[in-house]
Every structure is written in structure tokens, then in C-alpha cells.
Design a protein around this motif. Structure first.
Motif, short mmCIF file in Angstrom:
data_model
loop_
_atom_site.label_atom_id
_atom_site.label_comp_id
_atom_site.label_asym_id
_atom_site.label_seq_id
_atom_site.Cartn_x
_atom_site.Cartn_y
_atom_site.Cartn_z
N ASP A 124 2.32 6.97 -6.66
CA ASP A 124 1.36 8.03 -7.00
C ASP A 124 1.91 9.41 -6.67
O ASP A 124 1.75 10.36 -7.43
N MET A 125 2.58 9.52 -5.52
CA MET A 125 3.13 10.81 -5.10
C MET A 125 4.26 11.25 -6.02
O MET A 125 4.42 12.44 -6.31
N GLY A 137 0.81 -1.21 0.00
CA GLY A 137 0.00 0.00 0.00
C GLY A 137 0.84 1.25 0.00
O GLY A 137 0.57 2.20 -0.75
N LEU A 138 1.88 1.26 0.84
CA LEU A 138 2.78 2.41 0.88
C LEU A 138 3.52 2.57 -0.45
O LEU A 138 3.78 3.69 -0.90
N ALA A 153 1.16 4.22 -2.87
CA ALA A 153 1.02 5.63 -2.53
C ALA A 153 2.26 6.41 -2.93
O ALA A 153 2.18 7.55 -3.41
N THR A 154 3.43 5.82 -2.73
CA THR A 154 4.68 6.49 -3.07
C THR A 154 4.79 6.71 -4.58
O THR A 154 5.20 7.79 -5.03
#
Length: 393
Positions: free
Chosen positions: A274-275, A267-268, A271-272
Motif C-alpha cells: 500500500d505504501m 500484514g507488514l 502495508a508495504t
């Protein structure tokens, strides 16, 4: 894990699925010899790569003479076949399957997949075979037959008969069709497959049913109990970055960007990535080092990321729970000293032993860019990558 067509056919044949006669060839000489062994007056030369749409890419050739077979084999062997599934890199053709030509009266699509929504095996069939299932779904959705298999009882013969009748097969072929469908199901179940696809499954001119093409994929997590399947792996058909990582127990997916990612937790990691994109960059990979990562495992992760020559910056993002930030920091220092990290390195640590981890990085004497938040880390990674790009230009 995917396997080649000829391997899938051999496996399915062991479960009673009828296949045409054929043989493997690694050279033009072998190709002509295989055709001589098979006999007949017409043969099909098929490039063996892990991809569909080979015919559209020129990877399947029908031949009527040994000279044509030789020329087809000579053209295909060593060639990188590019299909819409392979991407621009294509797949290297290192082996061919020589098969007897089949008199095709009707083409059928037959597939078995794991349906995540129902959590059951889903059988998908269509009388409009010869096309990819996505094309069939768009062009002729009314022809698609779907049957769910109850895991408590498995697939039943009456379900296979319903599929056969739904495909419009004649009464003389129902038994053959049932045996074929049930054989595919048993292969799917007994070999821990995640997909079995026969496209096309053909009805011949003399009313026989034959699997003209076949694809199978397997659950890599079950290969430890299927050594006969694990032996079929062809690493030359895989992304070399992913092969290197998987052989070392790392969860890695190669992408097309320039910022390498080393992260704990899927999940992280998502998210990373995407960021990074939100900050104007492109991730080069997905890499989850998992929980309890030792310094050695972190160093292996660096080797996997740096194996991609397109990587121009690395972002390490760790939120430590099971992991410990000091372990990760030791792994970062170990990688810099042993592997050699020549690109900008951005590290964001949070969680267990974060202060100790930051101290190790600060006192290492190496040029490590640190960040406190994910957004800050992504911005610094993109800025570092852009500075490398400008310098190279």
C-alpha cells in the motif's frame, strides 16, 4: 490447488456423481481415436485449462464428424486461450477432453464452498445453470438456494432433498439429485477440497442427471495427506513465478508492477505494498519470508523475486521479532554475491539485532540503499525505480 475438468470428473465419479463418457487427447490423432472409442454421432472437444468461461473464448467445440474433431483439436492444441479469468497472458492448451454430446433439457448450477462468515460448508444451487454464479446472482438472485452444512453431523439427505425440490426437479429425478449432491459433499469433505462446482449439472432428455462440467480446488496445506490429489497438479497452468516460490516453501503472489518486495509478515507485506502505491509505484509481488528466516531463505527469496523480469527495484522490509536483522542482512549480502542483484536494492530493518544488521550492510561494500521507516523505504524504492525507467528511456 486447482485441477482440470477431466480430473475433477474422475474424482467425482468415484463418489457416485454421474458424468458423460469421455477421454483425454494430446494430439488430433488421439482426439479422433477417442471419439471413435466413445461412439455416437456428436462429440464435444474441450480445451483443458484452469479457467472458466472457456466456451466464450472458443475453447469448447461441438463436432459431428471426425474431420471436425481433427480440425478443432489442431486449432486448440498449443494455443493460449484467453478468458476474463486468465488475464492477457492466457493459459496454454496442452491437452483436450473429448466427450460424448449430451441432450440437454435443463441446466442447473451446483457449488460447494467454504463460507468464512459461518465457518461452514455452504451449498449453493440455482435452476439458472450455464451462467457463472456472479451472473446468476445479479440477473436472477431469486433462483439461488443456499444451505449450510453443520460440521458436527455433516450434510444430511433431507438437505439434499430440499435442494432438489427447490430446483423444481420432477419426482422421478429426486433420488438421482440427492445422490449427486451427497456425492459432491463427500468428495469435498474426504479430499480436503475448498471448492466443488458443477456448472452446468444437466437434466437430459431422458430425465437423467449428469455433471456436464466440473471444477475442484484443494487446500494446499492438506496435500501432504492427499498424495493422490497432489499428483494431479499441472504446473504449466500456474504462474511460473508462484510455482518457483512455492516449490521452495515461500509465500509468494505475483503482481503486475516493477518493485519487488521481500517482507516478513503478511500484514507488514500488505502495508508495504500500500505504501509503495501511495508513493507512486506498483509492487511486483507479495512475498512473505516468514519467521526465523535464515540467510539461505533470504537468498531464495531474492531468486524468486528476480525470476520476474519486470522487477526493476527491490524493497526489503523486515521488522524482526522471531527473525533477526543480522540474519536478514547476511542473506541480503549472500544474495548480492551469489545471485547477483543488478537492480536498485532498498533495505529497511527494524527490531531484533537491528544495529548489527545495519553494520553488516554498511561494511559489505555493496550498493545498498537503507531506510529507517516504511514511508522512507517506499519513497526511496519508487525513486530508484523511476530513475531506472528514465535511464532505460
Amino acid at each position: 490447488m486447482d485441477i482440470h475438468e477431466y480430473q475433477a470428473k474422475e474424482l467425482l465419479s468415484g463418489f457416485g456423481v454421474p458424468i458423460p463418457r469421455g477421454g483425454l487427447a494430446y494430439s488430433p490423432e488421439q482426439a479422433t481415436y477417442r471419439a471413435h472409442e466413445i461412439g455416437g454421432s456428436k462429440w464435444v472437444v474441450k480445451a483443458q485449462i484452469h479457467s472458466g468461461a472457456r466456451g466464450k473464448a472458443g475453447g469448447i467445440k461441438v463436432c459431428s464428424t471426425e474431420t471436425e474433431i481433427w480440425d478443432a483439436a489442431d486449432e486448440l492444441l498449443g494455443k493460449r486461450l484467453v478468458t476474463h479469468q486468465t488475464g492477457e497472458r492466457g493459459k496454454l492448451v496442452s491437452r483436450l477432453y473429448i466427450e460424448e454430446a449430451t441432450d440437454i433439457a435443463q441446466e442447473i448450477y451446483l457449488g460447494f464452498v467454504m463460507d468464512r462468515k459461518s465457518e461452514r460448508i455452504m451449498v449453493v444451487a440455482s435452476a439458472a445453470g450455464g451462467m457463472e454464479i456472479e451472473e446468476i446472482s445479479e440477473a436472477q438472485p431469486d433462483t439461488i438456494i443456499r444451505v449450510e452444512v453443520d460440521p458436527a453431523v455433516g450434510m444430511q439427505a433431507f438437505q439434499a432433498r430440499e435442494i432438489a425440490f427447490g430446483l423444481g426437479l420432477g419426482s422421478s429425478m429426486i433420488r438421482q439429485a440427492v445422490e449427486t449432491v451427497m456425492g459432491c459433499y463427500r468428495a469435498f469433505r474426504d479430499l480436503d477440497a475448498t471448492m466443488v462446482e458443477i456448472n452446468p449439472l444437466v437434466v437430459t432428455g431422458d430425465n437423467a442427471i449428469v455433471a456436464l462440467d466440473a471444477k475442484m480446488s484443494f487446500d494446499e496445506n492438506a496435500l501432504f495427506r492427499r498424495p493422490q490429489i497432489a499428483e494431479l497438479r499441472d504446473k504449466s497452468q500456474e504462474d511460473q513465478r508462484e510455482t518457483y516460490a512455492s516449490d521452495r516453501g515461500l509465500s509468494y503472489v505475483g503482481l503486475d508492477g516493477n518493485i519487488g518486495c521481500i517482507i516478513n509478515g503478511a500484514g507488514l507485506a500488505m502495508a508495504t505494498m500500500d505504501m509503495i502505491k501511495l508513493s507512486g509505484g506498483e509492487p511486483a509481488n507479495f512475498l512473505d519470508i516468514g519467521g526465523g528466516a535464515s540467510p539461505e531463505r533470504v537468498a531464495k527469496s531474492f531468486r524468486a523475486v528476480l525470476a520476474d523480469k519486470n522487477v526493476e527495484a527491490i524493497l526489503v522490509n523486515i521488522f524482526a521479532g522471531i527473525n533477526r536483522c543480522d540474519w536478514v542482512a547476511e542473506g541480503v549480502v549472500k544474495a548480492i554475491e551469489e545471485v547477483g542483484v543488478e537492480v536498485p536494492l532498498i533495505v529497511r530493518l527494524a527490531g531484533t539485532n537491528v544495529e548489527e544488521g545495519r553494520r553488516i550492510l554498511d561494511e559489505s561494500g555493496h550498493n545498498v540503499i537503507t531506510a529507517d521507516t516504511l514511508a522512507e523505504a517506499a519513497d526511496k524504492a519508487v525513486a530508484a525505480w523511476q530513475s531506472v525507467t528514465k535511464t532505460a528511456a
